[in-house]
Motif scaffolding. Structure first.
Motif, PDB file in Angstrom:
ATOM      1  N   LEU A 213       0.828  -1.213   0.000  1.00 12.47           N
ATOM      2  CA  LEU A 213       0.000   0.000   0.000  1.00 12.47           C
ATOM      3  C   LEU A 213       0.859   1.260   0.000  1.00 12.47           C
ATOM      4  O   LEU A 213       0.329   2.360  -0.114  1.00 12.47           O
ATOM      5  CB  LEU A 213      -0.895   0.029   1.244  1.00 12.47           C
ATOM      6  N   LEU A 214       2.172   1.087   0.140  1.00 16.16           N
ATOM      7  CA  LEU A 214       3.066   2.223   0.375  1.00 16.16           C
ATOM      8  C   LEU A 214       2.503   3.051   1.521  1.00 16.16           C
ATOM      9  O   LEU A 214       2.207   4.241   1.393  1.00 16.16           O
ATOM     10  CB  LEU A 214       3.235   3.072  -0.880  1.00 16.16           C
ATOM     11  N   SER A 215       2.343   2.393   2.624  1.00 15.85           N
ATOM     12  CA  SER A 215       1.686   3.019   3.766  1.00 15.85           C
ATOM     13  C   SER A 215       2.622   2.984   4.967  1.00 15.85           C
ATOM     14  O   SER A 215       3.511   2.148   5.070  1.00 15.85           O
ATOM     15  CB  SER A 215       0.391   2.274   4.095  1.00 15.85           C
ATOM     16  N   PRO A 356       8.928  -2.892 -18.519  1.00 15.48           N
ATOM     17  CA  PRO A 356       7.557  -2.846 -18.001  1.00 15.48           C
ATOM     18  C   PRO A 356       7.554  -2.943 -16.476  1.00 15.48           C
ATOM     19  O   PRO A 356       8.452  -3.551 -15.885  1.00 15.48           O
ATOM     20  CB  PRO A 356       6.887  -4.073 -18.630  1.00 15.48           C
ATOM     21  N   ARG A 357       6.581  -2.315 -15.858  1.00 13.72           N
ATOM     22  CA  ARG A 357       6.419  -2.454 -14.411  1.00 13.72           C
ATOM     23  C   ARG A 357       5.670  -3.767 -14.116  1.00 13.72           C
ATOM     24  O   ARG A 357       5.105  -4.381 -15.016  1.00 13.72           O
ATOM     25  CB  ARG A 357       5.614  -1.276 -13.850  1.00 13.72           C
ATOM     26  N   VAL A 358       5.662  -4.140 -12.858  1.00 12.77           N
ATOM     27  CA  VAL A 358       4.949  -5.364 -12.477  1.00 12.77           C
ATOM     28  C   VAL A 358       3.476  -5.266 -12.884  1.00 12.77           C
ATOM     29  O   VAL A 358       2.895  -6.212 -13.427  1.00 12.77           O
ATOM     30  CB  VAL A 358       5.076  -5.607 -10.952  1.00 12.77           C
ATOM     31  N   ALA A 359       2.899  -4.099 -12.655  1.00 15.05           N
ATOM     32  CA  ALA A 359       1.469  -3.925 -12.947  1.00 15.05           C
ATOM     33  C   ALA A 359       1.172  -4.001 -14.442  1.00 15.05           C
ATOM     34  O   ALA A 359       0.018  -4.202 -14.835  1.00 15.05           O
ATOM     35  CB  ALA A 359       0.982  -2.593 -12.396  1.00 15.05           C
ATOM     36  N   ASP A 360       2.215  -3.831 -15.284  1.00 12.75           N
ATOM     37  CA  ASP A 360       2.007  -3.880 -16.732  1.00 12.75           C
ATOM     38  C   ASP A 360       1.906  -5.312 -17.247  1.00 12.75           C
ATOM     39  O   ASP A 360       1.599  -5.530 -18.421  1.00 12.75           O
ATOM     40  CB  ASP A 360       3.167  -3.181 -17.458  1.00 12.75           C
ATOM     41  N   LEU A 361       2.199  -6.289 -16.387  1.00  9.35           N
ATOM     42  CA  LEU A 361       2.290  -7.671 -16.855  1.00  9.35           C
ATOM     43  C   LEU A 361       0.942  -8.375 -16.976  1.00  9.35           C
ATOM     44  O   LEU A 361       0.853  -9.446 -17.546  1.00  9.35           O
ATOM     45  CB  LEU A 361       3.193  -8.489 -15.910  1.00  9.35           C
ATOM     46  N   PHE A 362      -0.091  -7.795 -16.371  1.00  5.13           N
ATOM     47  CA  PHE A 362      -1.401  -8.457 -16.441  1.00  5.13           C
ATOM     48  C   PHE A 362      -2.493  -7.402 -16.493  1.00  5.13           C
ATOM     49  O   PHE A 362      -2.275  -6.235 -16.150  1.00  5.13           O
ATOM     50  CB  PHE A 362      -1.610  -9.410 -15.265  1.00  5.13           C
ATOM     51  N   SER A 363      -3.663  -7.855 -16.912  1.00  9.27           N
ATOM     52  CA  SER A 363      -4.794  -6.939 -17.066  1.00  9.27           C
ATOM     53  C   SER A 363      -5.451  -6.670 -15.714  1.00  9.27           C
ATOM     54  O   SER A 363      -5.978  -7.586 -15.072  1.00  9.27           O
ATOM     55  CB  SER A 363      -5.823  -7.542 -18.027  1.00  9.27           C
ATOM     56  N   ALA A 364      -5.419  -5.406 -15.304  1.00 11.58           N
ATOM     57  CA  ALA A 364      -6.071  -5.048 -14.042  1.00 11.58           C
ATOM     58  C   ALA A 364      -7.584  -5.252 -14.155  1.00 11.58           C
ATOM     59  O   ALA A 364      -8.247  -5.605 -13.175  1.00 11.58           O
ATOM     60  CB  ALA A 364      -5.755  -3.598 -13.680  1.00 11.58           C
ATOM     61  N   GLY A 365      -8.112  -5.052 -15.359  1.00 13.24           N
ATOM     62  CA  GLY A 365      -9.553  -5.229 -15.557  1.00 13.24           C
ATOM     63  C   GLY A 365      -9.991  -6.664 -15.297  1.00 13.24           C
ATOM     64  O   GLY A 365     -10.975  -6.913 -14.594  1.00 13.24           O
TER      65      GLY A 365
ATOM     66  N   ALA B  35       6.384  -0.687  -7.047  1.00 13.01           N
ATOM     67  CA  ALA B  35       5.724   0.549  -6.636  1.00 13.01           C
ATOM     68  C   ALA B  35       5.394   1.430  -7.839  1.00 13.01           C
ATOM     69  O   ALA B  35       4.464   2.231  -7.782  1.00 13.01           O
ATOM     70  CB  ALA B  35       6.619   1.306  -5.661  1.00 13.01           C
ATOM     71  N   GLY B  36       6.186   1.294  -8.906  1.00 15.75           N
ATOM     72  CA  GLY B  36       5.966   2.135 -10.083  1.00 15.75           C
ATOM     73  C   GLY B  36       6.509   3.537  -9.907  1.00 15.75           C
ATOM     74  O   GLY B  36       6.197   4.435 -10.685  1.00 15.75           O
ATOM     75  N   LEU B  37       7.318   3.771  -8.871  1.00 17.19           N
ATOM     76  CA  LEU B  37       7.911   5.089  -8.613  1.00 17.19           C
ATOM     77  C   LEU B  37       9.420   4.989  -8.766  1.00 17.19           C
ATOM     78  O   LEU B  37      10.000   3.919  -8.573  1.00 17.19           O
ATOM     79  CB  LEU B  37       7.594   5.556  -7.196  1.00 17.19           C
ATOM     80  N   ASP B  38      10.054   6.150  -9.087  1.00 18.21           N
ATOM     81  CA  ASP B  38      11.510   6.119  -9.177  1.00 18.21           C
ATOM     82  C   ASP B  38      12.109   6.111  -7.766  1.00 18.21           C
ATOM     83  O   ASP B  38      11.447   6.504  -6.789  1.00 18.21           O
ATOM     84  CB  ASP B  38      12.010   7.305  -9.988  1.00 18.21           C
ATOM     85  N   ILE B  39      13.356   5.673  -7.687  1.00 16.45           N
ATOM     86  CA  ILE B  39      13.963   5.444  -6.372  1.00 16.45           C
ATOM     87  C   ILE B  39      14.257   6.734  -5.623  1.00 16.45           C
ATOM     88  O   ILE B  39      14.353   6.726  -4.398  1.00 16.45           O
ATOM     89  CB  ILE B  39      15.245   4.579  -6.487  1.00 16.45           C
TER      90      ILE B  39
END
Lengths: 420, 109
Positions: A213-215, A356-365, B35-39
């Motif tokens: 969550l980056l929390s 690609p980012r991790v989130a780019d590897l699959f369809s969020a939909g 995270a999709g953010l730069d370091i």
């Protein structure tokens, strides 16, 4: 500044978590099919019927525990700074586990106590070797933090669950427990759900939710309270099962309820203080799981008070087990894409830009579609049990199966994805 | 890094960014894939030390044992070494202070 020489450990070969996740997804689909088959019994609140018991084990041991085993092999180097002690033993545990569970379920489904005993022994061997491997890993860990203690306690409760499971299996063949069978079943169930699964969730989520969550919240008192209360509650369930009411029910229920409440409060704070405002599909589904867990407190309180109807008891199990099922499904949408990225995409660094980012590897939909079907399916199952409607349970189970199939197809395709 | 509050006189050319600033800018190309953010935005870069053309990047990771350690360390070295004026790059991974999401520099949506 402290240099990085201490604390890092290599991840396991991808085959180890991969085989666990693949088997877990198969068990999830089998469990979903079992829900359809067990719909009449579920709607009637017959939680002791062989079909319901078989389906319950497909979820607890098949889906949840197999996924936890795979995730822990990947997670321990991160959380404990220590890789799994023996990769070979981990493969042996896996083989025994995935052989034992179908055998055990077949024994329940066919009423063959001999097959049942063989399956239970294989399961017990697989899980016991997993526990010994886990203990050997924990023994070598430098950090003994909340995660370390929860994994130790959870593994002890898993061992107790296995022991009671063997006793209950033996009772099906030799019938020596008499009326104590129901009490033993209740203890077995709670040790499995809260002592094992929920404690692992508390220990692992304490580490993973802030990352996903980056929390950030100051301190971890709530997570510690959740772990201590849950472990105390599970221990009380075991220790007080022969005590006179209300001690046999009230004290364990208060401790377990307090543990769940503390965990939900901890998770809510993490969601509230997240930097990443938009929730990805995995974290959305995890939020639904937490909501379902909170809803389980209502029938749970009635069961703890005593005299609850079979429907209420079944509703309680459906909500708690459904919550844990969804929570695991949510985290596979985080873990598996990352594993694929790490092993397939990261080696391209320097050769291709941008990666690609991790989130780019699959369809969020599609992931949201799968999560929506799984979440709606669990809530529909609960509704069907509550109103005693076989049709509602069956339709919800079909919806749940559709979600399970969608998630499985998506994650299997992802696992086979090659960089183009 | 300090910011000069005085604007340069019109008859002088604008001061070129320091080597540290250029390396920091280059490190914004290194993306945490999860995270999709730069370091830099993530707050993972604690310090950039410059000695002539020798650069040392003191950084951390989101968690100990992070599987991305090799990837991020190599990406830091590769990005920093592409900056004009950089001769050598050394990366130094530290765990103190421990990273936490409160170190993220900007709100993201």
């Amino acid at each position: 500044m402290l240099p990085a020489s201490a604390g890092s450990a290599p991840p396991p070969p991808p085959l180890l978590p991969g085989e666990h996740f693949a088997a877990a997804l198969l068990f999830l689909i089998a469990g979903a099919a079992g829900l359809i088959s067990a719909a009449p019994a579920l709607a009637a609140g017959a939680f002791l019927s062989p079909r319901v018991v078989a389906t319950t084990h497909l979820f607890t041991l098949g889906w949840i525990t197999t996924a936890i085993m795979g995730a822990l092999h990947q997670f321990m180097p991160v959380a404990l700074g220590r890789p799994v002690r023996s990769i070979r033993v981990a493969h042996v545990s896996f083989a025994l586990h995935v052989t034992g569970l179908p055998t055990f379920v077949a024994g329940l489904a066919t009423g063959s106590s001999r097959v049942l005993v063989v399956g239970a022994v294989l399961l017990a061997l697989g899980l016991s070797t997993f526990i010994v491997n886990l203990w050997a890993t924990l023994a070598g860990a430098r950090r003994r933090d909340l995660t370390w203690w929860t994994l130790l306690a959870a593994s002890l409760f898993l061992l107790m669950t296995i022991g009671l499971g063997l006793v209950l299996t033996g009772n099906l063949r030799w019938a020596f427990l008499g009326a104590d069978r129901i009490v033993a079943l209740g203890v077995h169930l709670h040790l499995a759900l809260f002592g094992w699964v929920f404690l692992v969730i508390v220990g692992v989520a304490h580490h993973l939710l802030p990352m996903f969550l980056l929390s950030h919240t100051e301190g971890d008192r709530l997570a510690r309270a959740a772990a201590v209360l849950t472990a105390s509650g599970a221990a009380a369930v075991f220790a007080l099962h022969h005590a006179a009411p209300p001690f046999s029910r009230t004290l364990p229920a208060l401790l377990l309820g307090g543990g769940v409440a503390a965990f939900l409060a901890h998770a809510a704070r993490l969601y509230r203080h997240r930097h990443r405002r938009a929730l990805d599909p995995g974290m959305q589904l995890a939020a639904v799981a937490l909501f379902v867990l909170a809803a389980g407190g209502v029938p749970g309180a009635r069961v703890a008070a005593g005299g609850a109807s079979p429907q209420t008891a079944t509703l309680y199990i459906v909500l708690v087990l459904g919550s844990f099922t969804l929570f695991v499904a949510a985290h596979l949408y985080k873990i598996i894409p990352f594993l694929v990225w790490h092993h397939r995409i990261a080696p391209l660094a320097g050769h291709r830009s941008p990666l690609p980012r991790v989130a780019d590897l699959f369809s969020a939909g599609w992931a949201r579609t799968a999560g929506g079907a799984l979440g709606t399916g669990v809530l529909g199952l609960a509704l069907g049990v509550q109103v005693g409607s076989t049709a509602t349970v069956r339709v919800s189970a079909i919806l749940f199966l559709a979600g399970a199939l969608t998630q499985s197809v998506q994650l299997v395709r992802l696992a086979h994805r090659r960089p183009t | 890094m300090t910011l000069d509050s005085e604007l340069p006189p019109d008859d002088l050319p604008l001061a070129a960014p320091s080597l540290e600033a250029r390396v920091r800018a280059a490190l914004r190309e290194v993306i945490d894939p999860e995270a999709g953010l730069d370091i830099v935005t993530m707050g993972l870069v604690y310090r950039i030390e410059v000695d002539g053309g020798d650069v040392t990047v003191v950084h951390t990771l989101t968690t100990r044992g992070c599987p991305l350690e090799g990837f991020i360390t190599q990406a830091i070295a590769a990005s920093a070494s592409r900056v004009a004026g950089v001769e050598t790059v050394d990366t130094h991974l530290v765990w103190d202070p421990t990273w936490h999401p409160g170190l993220i520099q900007t709100e993201t949506t």
